[in-house]
Design a protein around this motif. Structure first.
Motif, short mmCIF file in Angstrom:
data_model
loop_
_atom_site.label_atom_id
_atom_site.label_comp_id
_atom_site.label_asym_id
_atom_site.label_seq_id
_atom_site.Cartn_x
_atom_site.Cartn_y
_atom_site.Cartn_z
N ARG A 1 74.99 87.70 68.92
CA ARG A 1 75.45 87.04 70.15
C ARG A 1 74.24 86.61 70.94
N PHE A 2 74.19 85.35 71.32
CA PHE A 2 73.08 84.94 72.16
C PHE A 2 73.52 84.15 73.36
N ARG B 1 81.00 79.88 72.47
CA ARG B 1 81.03 78.95 71.34
C ARG B 1 80.71 79.73 70.08
N PHE B 2 81.10 79.14 68.97
CA PHE B 2 80.95 79.85 67.70
C PHE B 2 80.40 78.94 66.63
N ARG C 1 74.65 84.59 59.18
CA ARG C 1 75.23 85.22 60.37
C ARG C 1 76.33 84.40 61.00
N LYS C 2 77.24 85.13 61.66
CA LYS C 2 78.17 84.48 62.57
C LYS C 2 77.54 84.57 63.95
N TYR C 3 77.61 83.46 64.70
CA TYR C 3 77.01 83.43 66.03
C TYR C 3 78.06 83.26 67.11
N ALA D 1 74.99 89.87 75.15
CA ALA D 1 74.08 89.13 74.26
C ALA D 1 73.00 90.02 73.66
N ASP D 2 72.63 89.72 72.41
CA ASP D 2 71.52 90.39 71.74
C ASP D 2 70.21 89.65 71.98
#
Lengths: 482, 300
Positions: A23-24, A94-95, A101-103, A125-126
């Motif tokens: 996750r960002f 959003r994806f 990776r899945k974001y 978020a990471d």
């Protein structure tokens, strides 16, 4: 070797079963090109479909700011009223996915009055991507965004020096900004107890696609990876912080007289059948009798159990003895106890139009426990632009401050820098029911004239020496300091 | 200790949300639309509360124009999994004999879906309504919270949403107010299909390609599911290999030409497709920002 869906779909699916998730958060001011960057990532990773593109094209003509080109920003800007204003006003998610990776992108606005939205996006978020306009360099909002990212415990920052096309991809300009960021921002960030975020710099043009997905041939002097490759290869596995087992009890499952299970999502650490556990804040002890990892349950086997479970699994555990456990309690391993207190030193972000006054009662929700509490004292407010401390009597919308929080009953408390799940809380107004604030536990404080109920074991000198001996000579055991 | 895969992380997050609803609300209900997203939600709920049963009822708003197979599937699953099923249709709409063919998609949706949903929710007095919306479906949904507050008129105020941080959800409401809860907010269409494949979750066969009688109608192909379709349309129907990417009222659900008859083939088709999932839904095309307007009015 990587398979495409067209040539071998089964092999492709097998590969994609093992992806992980990142996750960002993207931070930038209104015209740093943030929406353009997100649009570019979605577009280049082929997540924009033709009908959405056609819609963006027709909207580009109506609201667009890029002339003949499709306005990438219109692919991501959500609500109608915002499109008309040409800005995003809230937090949107959003994806997209790559082979690795899945974001999940938290897209938050950079506009001054919306600090609370950025805090919201940062909470899960990471990684944070901080956009800097190469022409403008470090701005006040760069300092503000970096402060919030650090406050919310994000361990990785990617500084995207954007709009490099407008400075002719000038290497010197990029280095100037990089050095300025290190000196004027990073080194100035106040410590939140944990380590400072790790920082990576990328020269970029989101509009032209330079160093977003593919490495740009216009920046031969840049030796790092383009953004997407960087995201794909970042190691976030160790960001979880503590290995201490924490299970906030969310729900008690009692389908019949023979079964009484305690459900929750493991916040950190590992638990095994037979482990000695303590229920907090009561301090009662028992052992783990069985563990259900909800992920293992199938329609055919609704009684599947497991021997061991770890974060962030959603589990149900049963106990050897019948102990009084309810929603809001915390289950921990008896050899690894947190402190229990009702007096906490916290950082608070105020999110409501009505200012916060000390000693006003709110509901505090931490994991699954909700209890009344009040801020006894505002220690200081932080100016998120200068990082200076200021003495204040009340907190206004978007203020960030250090406060002393007094809860109506003690809780098992962890520092936020070590545990994001059990060290965080929200503040709820008891009349409007709105979420008016968010907080992070910085320290477990003693209230004057009151004892902290610290359930901490006392060790003899011989035991301490044994601990030191093991840590020195057997580091491979991973032994902790007592 | 392996880190959880993206699907296992999503699964755990959704289960956390479902349990939070069961623990914090006194009268929750889960919307059940019989489609693939509902099937995944039901599967997650079954996992969340095992070995017990799902502790809240499932609500199906039946416009009476759903595909016949959907209704059979729904009733069969209710028996197999033993969940409480509530079915509601708008009685006034039934009296008026509302038909998407005669009255158009807007009137049909307003009366048989939006209005029927409000009736069902008022009748049930639910304080939490679990829905299967995903943030990747439509732009206005990307901004919606997982626990999304509704006033006593079921209205959504996109400009005044509660901040939502970490996985700490604000469940506080007053009497008459409610929340809509979206446990699969963070799943994409691909995640859903991969999960159905991995977990072998039953879904209606309408998702798989088969020879079906279809006819061109308002720019898409719709299937002849019963003889309420006007005769002149029915007469033009031809058998084609088709399947559906979403399921709803048969006159409003576009079929796509396809030979994908297994889950891997469906996923392959989806990955190579050039149009988004909602394109087959006629109601979205009415106007720009259509979904946002419908949501403010109380549509899911």
């Amino acid at each position: 070797m990587s398979h495409t869906p067209a040539e071998n779909i089964e092999a492709y699916l097998k590969e994609h079963e093992h992806k992980d998730m990142l996750r960002f958060l993207t931070c930038g001011s209104v015209d740093d090109g943030k929406s353009t960057l997100i649009g570019r990532l979605l577009y280049d990773s082929k997540l924009i479909f033709e009908d959405q593109l056609a819609a963006a094209e027709s909207e580009s003509k109506k609201y667009g700011t890029t002339g003949e080109k499709i306005d990438m920003a219109l692919l991501v800007d959500g609500l109608q009223s915002e499109r008309e204003q040409g800005i995003t006003i809230d937090v949107a998610y959003r994806f997209f996915a790559t082979d690795k990776r899945k974001y999940i992108i938290a897209d938050t606005p950079g506009h001054e009055q919306y600090t609370r939205n950025m805090v919201t996006g940062a909470s899960t978020a990471d990684v944070a991507i901080i956009l800097i306009d190469a022409r403008k360099g470090i701005l006040t909002q760069t300092r503000r965004h970096s402060y919030i990212v650090n406050l919310l415990g994000i361990k990785h920052i990617i500084v995207a020096v954007n709009k490099m096309d407008l400075v002719d991809f000038d290497e010197a300009r990029y280095h100037e900004i990089k050095e300025a960021y290190e000196k004027e921002v990073l080194e100035q960030l106040p410590s939140m107890g944990g380590k400072r975020p790790e920082t990576i710099y990328i020269p970029m043009s989101a509009l032209e696609g330079d160093n977003v997905v593919d490495k740009s041939d216009k920046t031969p002097w840049y030796e790092g990876m383009p953004l997407l490759e960087q995201l794909d290869t970042m190691d976030i596995a160790r960001d979880g912080g503590t290995e201490q087992f924490r299970l906030p009890v969310q729900y008690v499952n009692r389908p019949n007289l023979d079964f009484r299970g305690f459900c929750g999502t493991i916040a950190s650490g590992t638990v095994k059948v037979g482990d000695a556990i303590t229920i907090l804040p009561s301090g009662k002890t028992t052992t783990v009798k069985s563990i259900i990892n909800s992920g293992d349950i199938t329609e055919a086997d609704r009684n599947a159990t497991t021997h061991e479970a770890y974060a962030p699994m959603a589990v149900t555990i049963t106990t050897a003895e019948e102990v009084d456990i309810s929603r809001g309690d915390m289950i921990v391993r008896s050899d690894d106890l947190p402190r229990v207190s009702n007096a906490l030193k916290v950082m608070v972000v105020w999110m409501d139009d009505t200012p916060m006054k000390p000693n006003q009662t709110f509901d505090i929700k931490r994991a699954a426990s909700v209890m009344p509490g009040h801020f006894e004292h505002i220690n200081y407010k932080v100016d998120v632009n200068t990082y200076e401390r200021e003495k204040v009597e009340t907190l206004a919308l978007n203020d960030i401050a250090s406060c002393k929080l007094i809860l109506s009953r003690p809780i098992a408390a962890d520092h936020y820098s070590e545990n994001r799940q059990t060290g965080s809380f929200i503040v709820i107004d008891r009349v409007t029911n709105n979420t008016v604030g968010a907080g992070m536990i910085v320290d477990v404080a003693a209230r004057e004239g009151e004892q902290i109920t610290a359930i901490k074991r006392e060790y003899t000198n011989a035991e301490k020496a044994l601990n030191a001996y093991i840590r020195e000579h057997f580091p491979e055991w991973g032994c902790k300091e007592y | 200790m392996k880190p959880l895969t993206h699907l296992k992380q999503l699964e755990a997050e959704s289960i956390h949300i479902l349990r939070e609803v069961a623990a914090a609300f006194s009268n929750p209900v889960m919307m059940y639309s019989v489609g693939k997203d509902s099937s995944v939600m039901l599967h997650l709920a079954m996992k969340a509360f095992a070995p017990g049963k799902v502790p809240f009822p499932l609500l199906h708003v039946d416009t009476t124009w759903k595909f016949n197979e959907m209704i059979e599937f729904r009733d069969r699953r209710a028996k197999e999994l033993g969940f409480d099923l509530i079915v509601h249709s708008n009685p006034e709409g039934l009296k008026m004999d509302i038909s998407p063919f005669a009255h158009g998609s807007k009137v049909h949706t307003d009366i048989m879906k939006t209005e029927a949903l409000k009736q069902a929710l008022n009748k049930g007095g639910y304080d939490a309504v679990i829905g299967g919306a995903r943030r990747d479906e439509e732009k206005s949904r990307a901004k919606e919270r997982i626990f999304s507050f509704r006033d006593d008129q079921h209205r959504w105020d996109p400009k005044n949403q509660r901040p939502e941080l970490w996985n700490v959800y604000n469940t506080a409401i007053r009497k008459g107010e409610s929340v809509r809860v979206f446990p699969i907010s963070n799943w994409t269409e691909l995640d859903i299909w991969q999960y159905i494949y991995l977990e072998q979750i039953p879904i209606p066969s309408l998702y798989f390609a088969k020879e079906r009688p279809v006819v061109e109608y308002e720019g898409t192909k719709i299937m002849v599911d019963d003889d309420r379709m006007p005769e002149e349309l029915r007469n033009k129907a031809k058998n084609e290999m088709v399947r559906f990417r979403t399921l709803g009222c048969y006159p409003l659900t576009g079929a796509i030409n396809s030979t994908a008859s297994t889950l891997p083939e469906i996923i392959k088709e989806m990955l190579l497709s050039k149009s988004s999932e909602r394109e087959g839904r006629l109601i979205d095309k009415d106007q720009e920002g259509a979904m946002e307007k419908k949501k403010i009015e109380g549509y899911f």
